[in-house]
Design a protein around this motif. Sequence first.
Motif, PDB file in Angstrom:
ATOM      1  N   LYS A 341       0.657  -1.374  -0.133  1.00  0.00           N
ATOM      2  CA  LYS A 341      -0.069  -0.037  -0.075  1.00  0.00           C
ATOM      3  C   LYS A 341       0.791   1.126  -0.086  1.00  0.00           C
ATOM      4  O   LYS A 341       0.323   2.218   0.360  1.00  0.00           O
ATOM      5  CB  LYS A 341      -0.725   0.012   1.306  1.00  0.00           C
ATOM      6  N   SER A 342       2.104   1.143  -0.168  1.00  0.00           N
ATOM      7  CA  SER A 342       3.076   2.295   0.009  1.00  0.00           C
ATOM      8  C   SER A 342       4.065   2.199  -1.119  1.00  0.00           C
ATOM      9  O   SER A 342       4.418   0.820  -1.593  1.00  0.00           O
ATOM     10  CB  SER A 342       3.569   2.526   1.158  1.00  0.00           C
ATOM     11  N   ILE A 343       4.931   3.025  -1.477  1.00  0.00           N
ATOM     12  CA  ILE A 343       6.342   2.888  -2.028  1.00  0.00           C
ATOM     13  C   ILE A 343       7.305   3.502  -1.017  1.00  0.00           C
ATOM     14  O   ILE A 343       7.051   4.568  -0.166  1.00  0.00           O
ATOM     15  CB  ILE A 343       6.207   3.983  -3.122  1.00  0.00           C
ATOM     16  N   THR A 344       8.413   2.913  -1.165  1.00  0.00           N
ATOM     17  CA  THR A 344       9.653   3.280  -0.378  1.00  0.00           C
ATOM     18  C   THR A 344      10.865   4.140  -1.296  1.00  0.00           C
ATOM     19  O   THR A 344      10.903   3.618  -2.355  1.00  0.00           O
ATOM     20  CB  THR A 344      10.300   1.946   0.350  1.00  0.00           C
ATOM     21  N   LEU A 345      10.896   5.216  -0.717  1.00  0.00           N
ATOM     22  CA  LEU A 345      11.988   6.133  -1.414  1.00  0.00           C
ATOM     23  C   LEU A 345      13.307   6.076  -0.500  1.00  0.00           C
ATOM     24  O   LEU A 345      13.226   6.578   0.527  1.00  0.00           O
ATOM     25  CB  LEU A 345      11.450   7.692  -1.760  1.00  0.00           C
ATOM     26  N   THR A 346      14.146   5.507  -1.087  1.00  0.00           N
ATOM     27  CA  THR A 346      15.554   5.516  -0.275  1.00  0.00           C
ATOM     28  C   THR A 346      16.886   5.821  -0.975  1.00  0.00           C
ATOM     29  O   THR A 346      16.986   5.433  -2.254  1.00  0.00           O
ATOM     30  CB  THR A 346      15.818   3.795   0.073  1.00  0.00           C
ATOM     31  N   LYS A 347      17.634   6.845  -0.406  1.00  0.00           N
ATOM     32  CA  LYS A 347      18.749   7.226  -1.084  1.00  0.00           C
ATOM     33  C   LYS A 347      20.134   6.492  -0.983  1.00  0.00           C
ATOM     34  O   LYS A 347      20.023   5.451  -0.058  1.00  0.00           O
ATOM     35  CB  LYS A 347      19.142   8.645  -0.248  1.00  0.00           C
ATOM     36  N   THR A 348      20.681   6.313  -1.941  1.00  0.00           N
ATOM     37  CA  THR A 348      22.072   5.497  -2.105  1.00  0.00           C
ATOM     38  C   THR A 348      23.160   6.300  -1.921  1.00  0.00           C
ATOM     39  O   THR A 348      22.832   7.692  -2.050  1.00  0.00           O
ATOM     40  CB  THR A 348      22.204   4.843  -3.324  1.00  0.00           C
ATOM     41  N   THR A 349      24.454   5.974  -1.789  1.00  0.00           N
ATOM     42  CA  THR A 349      25.426   6.631  -1.793  1.00  0.00           C
ATOM     43  C   THR A 349      25.928   7.120  -3.178  1.00  0.00           C
ATOM     44  O   THR A 349      27.006   7.786  -3.122  1.00  0.00           O
ATOM     45  CB  THR A 349      26.863   5.873  -0.986  1.00  0.00           C
ATOM     46  N   LEU A 350      25.324   6.733  -4.187  1.00  0.00           N
ATOM     47  CA  LEU A 350      25.843   6.787  -5.320  1.00  0.00           C
ATOM     48  C   LEU A 350      25.472   8.376  -6.278  1.00  0.00           C
ATOM     49  O   LEU A 350      24.208   8.947  -5.719  1.00  0.00           O
ATOM     50  CB  LEU A 350      25.493   5.748  -6.384  1.00  0.00           C
ATOM     51  N   ARG A 351      25.847   8.761  -7.004  1.00  0.00           N
ATOM     52  CA  ARG A 351      25.603   9.968  -7.952  1.00  0.00           C
ATOM     53  C   ARG A 351      25.927   9.510  -9.405  1.00  0.00           C
ATOM     54  O   ARG A 351      26.750   8.478  -9.661  1.00  0.00           O
ATOM     55  CB  ARG A 351      26.415  11.225  -7.724  1.00  0.00           C
ATOM     56  N   THR A 352      25.190   9.984  -9.954  1.00  0.00           N
ATOM     57  CA  THR A 352      25.287   9.547 -11.590  1.00  0.00           C
ATOM     58  C   THR A 352      25.187  10.854 -12.512  1.00  0.00           C
ATOM     59  O   THR A 352      24.699  11.972 -12.084  1.00  0.00           O
ATOM     60  CB  THR A 352      24.419   8.819 -12.030  1.00  0.00           C
TER      61      THR A 352
END
Length: 379
Positions: A341-352
């Motif tokens: 019933k939800s979405i998860t938004l998680t930051k990574t250590t990466l940049r692109t």
Amino acid sequence: MRLLCSNILPLRMEESQKAFIEYFNEVASNSDCLEIAVGYVSKAALKELGKVVEENRISKVCLNIGMYYLEGMPEGTYHAAISLNEAWKKSDVDGEVRIVKAFKYHGKLYTFYKKGKPIAGIVGSHNLGGIKLEASNLRQYEVSAVTEIPEEIEEISSIIHKLKQPNCSANIQEVNVPIIREVNRALVDQEFVTKITSDEINAYQSKITDTSFEIPLKVPVNHEDPKMRGSNINVCYANGRKRAWWEVEMVVGKEIRDLPGYPEHQVPFMAVTDDGWKFQAWTCGQNNKNLYSKDDLKIMGRWIKGRLVATGLVEPVNQVEADTTFEGMITEEMLEKYGRKSITLTKTTLRTTTEDGTEVDVWMLSFLPRNADVEEVIL
């Protein structure tokens, strides 16, 4: 005994022969009891079987499916089978969908009864897909034998009844069937979207941080609930300007937006999804309340709604204004069946770096069902 054949060039049926689908519909129209044991089914065939049972007022039916317990079942087919089983439970039909769990059952058996008397039995190569021809089986040649001799029908029926015993099978809603996740094809060939491999997904997931936000999908409880009808992921049903069914507006609550590390206002980032898609997203709107796909609002919708379409829980709506019964509306009931019933938004250590040379952060977006039985990805 007679043969039921496919009608495919260069092996056309002879005048004395009959097609499986033709014979099935003909004998079903004269039956009040139908029992089937096959190896495989399809979404379209399951819907067709439900239609056949309803239109012919068949009072008793059992479908036993033989290969999926050990092989895994495509999620769209699984949800279609669950829906059919539930529909029969709620109706006057004494019917159920069962799953063979003791072994791989690959036979194809059909028996038809009228007022307790056997009227037809079919043995052969036709899985349930034979009752609904579609692109996947139009060029697949099948042959089955039909008998109308009572003793032979009873012999077929005896095997079907043995397969129905608890030591062989169980109702589909009582079995943990391994689910094979299907590709979200709503994002295939879409501009601003890139498909990535499972190895790439794992590489991104290995770099996630503790900065993570669980964003509820705000939807009506069911199709009768007027609340939230026309907002968030159902914004296409809102009054005012016409919107495509795929367009969504993810509105994030203040209690989430105010948490440390939440994405900055209108600062693009690269979103990598847990089912293998990559596109740019950002937060914007008044008080930074909206989470959008950056280049096209329909991309986020194609990711979220596309997952539900892939499972067979909803069909895309081409003309939203014509959907007066809200069949295409996403509901809490639908999300519960999906398993999330939800979405998860998680930051990574990466940049692109984007195509225009801008360096951006990489975040993971997750919306796969929280279901341990989902064990394979078709990429």
